[in-house]
Design an enzyme around this catalytic site. Structure first.
Site, PDB file in Angstrom:
ATOM      1  N   HIS A 230       1.630  -2.075  -7.071  1.00  0.00           N
ATOM      2  CA  HIS A 230       0.703  -0.956  -6.892  1.00  0.00           C
ATOM      3  C   HIS A 230      -0.230  -1.221  -5.690  1.00  0.00           C
ATOM      4  O   HIS A 230      -0.317  -0.418  -4.768  1.00  0.00           O
ATOM      5  CB  HIS A 230      -0.113  -0.777  -8.182  1.00  0.00           C
ATOM      6  CG  HIS A 230      -1.078   0.364  -8.167  1.00  0.00           C
ATOM      7  ND1 HIS A 230      -0.802   1.576  -8.719  1.00  0.00           N
ATOM      8  CD2 HIS A 230      -2.333   0.478  -7.637  1.00  0.00           C
ATOM      9  CE1 HIS A 230      -1.833   2.397  -8.543  1.00  0.00           C
ATOM     10  NE2 HIS A 230      -2.780   1.747  -7.885  1.00  0.00           N
ATOM     11  N   GLU A 231      -0.875  -2.376  -5.722  1.00  0.00           N
ATOM     12  CA  GLU A 231      -1.832  -2.685  -4.639  1.00  0.00           C
ATOM     13  C   GLU A 231      -1.104  -2.884  -3.303  1.00  0.00           C
ATOM     14  O   GLU A 231      -1.671  -2.629  -2.244  1.00  0.00           O
ATOM     15  CB  GLU A 231      -2.680  -3.915  -4.991  1.00  0.00           C
ATOM     16  CG  GLU A 231      -3.511  -3.796  -6.279  1.00  0.00           C
ATOM     17  CD  GLU A 231      -4.398  -2.552  -6.374  1.00  0.00           C
ATOM     18  OE1 GLU A 231      -4.768  -1.997  -5.319  1.00  0.00           O
ATOM     19  OE2 GLU A 231      -4.711  -2.120  -7.504  1.00  0.00           O
TER      20      GLU A 231
ATOM     21  N   GLU B 221      -3.077   7.024  -3.567  1.00  0.00           N
ATOM     22  CA  GLU B 221      -2.456   6.717  -4.857  1.00  0.00           C
ATOM     23  C   GLU B 221      -0.954   7.046  -4.849  1.00  0.00           C
ATOM     24  O   GLU B 221      -0.186   6.471  -5.612  1.00  0.00           O
ATOM     25  CB  GLU B 221      -3.198   7.496  -5.961  1.00  0.00           C
ATOM     26  CG  GLU B 221      -2.986   6.981  -7.368  1.00  0.00           C
ATOM     27  CD  GLU B 221      -3.548   5.586  -7.649  1.00  0.00           C
ATOM     28  OE1 GLU B 221      -4.211   4.985  -6.777  1.00  0.00           O
ATOM     29  OE2 GLU B 221      -3.292   5.075  -8.758  1.00  0.00           O
TER      30      GLU B 221
ATOM     31  N   HIS C 169      -0.976   0.441  -1.746  1.00  0.00           N
ATOM     32  CA  HIS C 169      -2.246   0.744  -1.071  1.00  0.00           C
ATOM     33  C   HIS C 169      -2.352  -0.070   0.223  1.00  0.00           C
ATOM     34  O   HIS C 169      -2.766   0.432   1.264  1.00  0.00           O
ATOM     35  CB  HIS C 169      -3.433   0.378  -1.978  1.00  0.00           C
ATOM     36  CG  HIS C 169      -3.669   1.331  -3.110  1.00  0.00           C
ATOM     37  ND1 HIS C 169      -3.834   2.681  -2.915  1.00  0.00           N
ATOM     38  CD2 HIS C 169      -3.795   1.130  -4.456  1.00  0.00           C
ATOM     39  CE1 HIS C 169      -4.050   3.273  -4.102  1.00  0.00           C
ATOM     40  NE2 HIS C 169      -4.018   2.354  -5.041  1.00  0.00           N
TER      41      HIS C 169
HETATM   42 ZN    ZN Z   1      -4.453   2.762  -7.094  1.00  0.00          ZN
END
Ligand code: ZN
Length: 497
Positions: free
Chosen positions: A261-262, A291, A265
């Site tokens: 997830h990160e 996101e 980003h």
């Molecule tokens: Zn996030």
């Protein structure tokens, strides 16, 4: 010096202050000794007042006025448009309201923490009432056309409105609620018993997830991975991106999917163009688009069969206590377990958006005065029952669970769901351009997908508004269609529906 050069010089200085705050915020969560807190909050407050002073400088207003009547290139105009937004937001609120909000926020945050641990909604109630009052005042100063909630959405997802969100969310809910029900009734539930045999060492979890992050394309010469209680991604700029994770030795997927997830980003930040550094053209456009990058790598890639067909051997090598006959199918089904639950942050990809919709409905009704703060516990519980079929046993596991409202972040939650919808829409568009992407993922090759995101999303910074960027990248208006299609096809197979 031209007006534009003068303007950009000021914008870049503001961005440097942002970089300093970003770095200090990261340090606060990862490195700072406990006694450093007092000085750190003074330092952060100093930087934020410096930034406010520069942003609201009347000369900045004069430059914006003058530039708006000049002939600018598309990129220059985008920088002016974005700074105008920030300038207006910073100058529209009276100083007393800004101060009152800051004072109220720190007290409210503290009371929320107590109320949550004591399961005492009544204690938090007057603070949340005040938050709603201050939020509505803020929205009135910012201004809106149709719905007061639009002014709040616009803070987090520029240009987004209730009239766009309502159909998006209701279409999604109508599709997901029956899907989740069917999944729950299916006799073909995933087998997760391999997780119960032995521990997953922190060192190995770190090694495995860093390898995945690097393969995706996160540049560790332009970023770092550290540990914090709540994972996040921040840093000083595209060449210095810091993200964090946490470890649970009983459950390796929390760390892995947190890192993926990160990494989503982080690769977005690293993909912003250096030539625009320090200006909106070199900055991510919105929370929803941000996101979309994280959720795509976490879910569409990380929870795919192709991903596990490549990584299963490595995974079993890292954790050698795993059963030798653990196969891709079992692993793939285990990481896609769907289970309606009470806590948003622990929920799976199918039920997650229903948690967001509960909050969206509440926020909308609260700021338009249709319900009062006192109604919240009952309203929350009935919506949870309606959407997810579960009822919280207490307010700690219900209406008190999230930090957002205690900080005054009303209007933020929808960006999470927008991120999921955008992720599916972008992934579908990337697959339409290159149908071989899944085959490449099965060989551990992520470059084609990352390059697509780079050229369609990252390099554009804040040139377009989020919905326009999505339209340009996918050829379609923001919609829940691709996400619904993705969920249905995936879970029909996994649960044999
Ligand atoms: Zn996030």
């Amino acid at each position: 010096m031209t007006d534009y050069d003068n303007f950009i010089g000021r914008v870049k200085e503001l961005s440097l202050i942002g970089s300093l705050s970003g770095l200090m915020g990261w340090d606060q969560e990862t490195m700072m000794p406990p006694k450093g807190g007092k000085l750190r909050s003074d330092m952060m407050a100093f930087l934020s007042s410096q930034a406010h002073k520069r942003m609201t400088d009347p000369e900045m207003g004069g430059l914006l006025d003058s530039l708006e009547s000049q002939d600018l290139t598309g990129e220059q105009a985008a920088n002016v448009r974005e700074v105008r937004q920030s300038y207006d937001k910073a100058t529209k609120l009276p100083a007393e309201l800004v101060e009152e909000k800051a004072r109220h926020k720190s007290k409210s945050l503290q009371v929320w923490q107590e109320a949550r641990s004591e399961n005492d909604f009544e204690k938090f109630k007057p603070y949340l009432e005040k938050t709603v009052e201050l939020t509505c005042k803020t929205a009135e100063y910012y201004g809106y056309e149709d719905n007061i909630y639009d002014a709040l959405l616009d803070i987090f997802e520029p240009g987004m409105t209730v009239s766009q969100l309502d159909p998006l969310f209701s279409g999604l809910r109508e599709a997901i609620v029956p899907l989740v029900q069917a999944v729950g009734e299916s006799p073909n539930q995933p087998d997760t018993s391999f997780l119960d045999i032995g521990k997953f060492s922190e060192e190995k979890q770190r090694e495995f997830s860093m390898k995945v992050a690097e393969s995706i394309g996160f540049d560790f010469d332009a970023g770092r991975m550290d540990t914090s209680t709540h994972p996040f991604c921040s840093g000083a700029g595209p060449n210095d991106v810091r993200f964090t994770t946490r470890y649970d030795d009983e459950f390796p997927f929390g760390c892995l999917y947190g890192v993926m997830h990160e990494t989503g980003h982080g690769t977005y930040e690293q993909g912003l163009l250096e030539e625009h550094e320090g200006t909106p053209m070199g900055q991510a456009v919105s929370l929803g688009i941000h996101e979309s990058q994280s959720r795509m790598w976490e879910n569409m890639v990380g929870r795919s069969k192709e991903f596990w067909s490549f990584y299963i051997d490595e995974f079993k090598n890292c954790f050698d206590h795993l059963p030798s006959d653990l196969d891709v199918d079992t692993l793939h089904r285990a990481v896609n377990t769907v289970q309606p639950s009470l806590i948003r942050v622990e929920s799976d990809e199918a039920t997650y958006n229903l948690h967001i919709m509960v909050r969206y409905e509440i926020e909308k009704q609260l700021v338009s005065g249709n319900i009062s703060v006192g109604d919240l516990p009952d309203f929350w519980n009935s919506k949870m029952e309606e959407y997810l079929g579960v009822t919280p046993p207490n307010n700690t596991k219900g209406v008190l669970q999230d930090i957002h409202w205690s900080m005054g972040a009303i209007g933020y939650f929808p960006t999470y769901t927008l991120g999921n919808l955008y992720a599916a829409q972008l992934y579908a568009a990337a697959l339409a351009d290159d149908p071989n992407i899944p085959n490449k993922i099965a060989k551990g090759e992520f470059t084609a997908l990352l390059d697509w995101m780079r050229s369609h999303i990252h390099v554009h910074g804040s040139k377009l508004l989020p919905a326009d960027l999505l339209r340009q990248a996918t050829g379609k208006d923001p919609s829940s269609d691709d996400f619904v299609k993705y969920l249905k096809s995936k879970y029909t197979k996994i649960y044999n529906l």
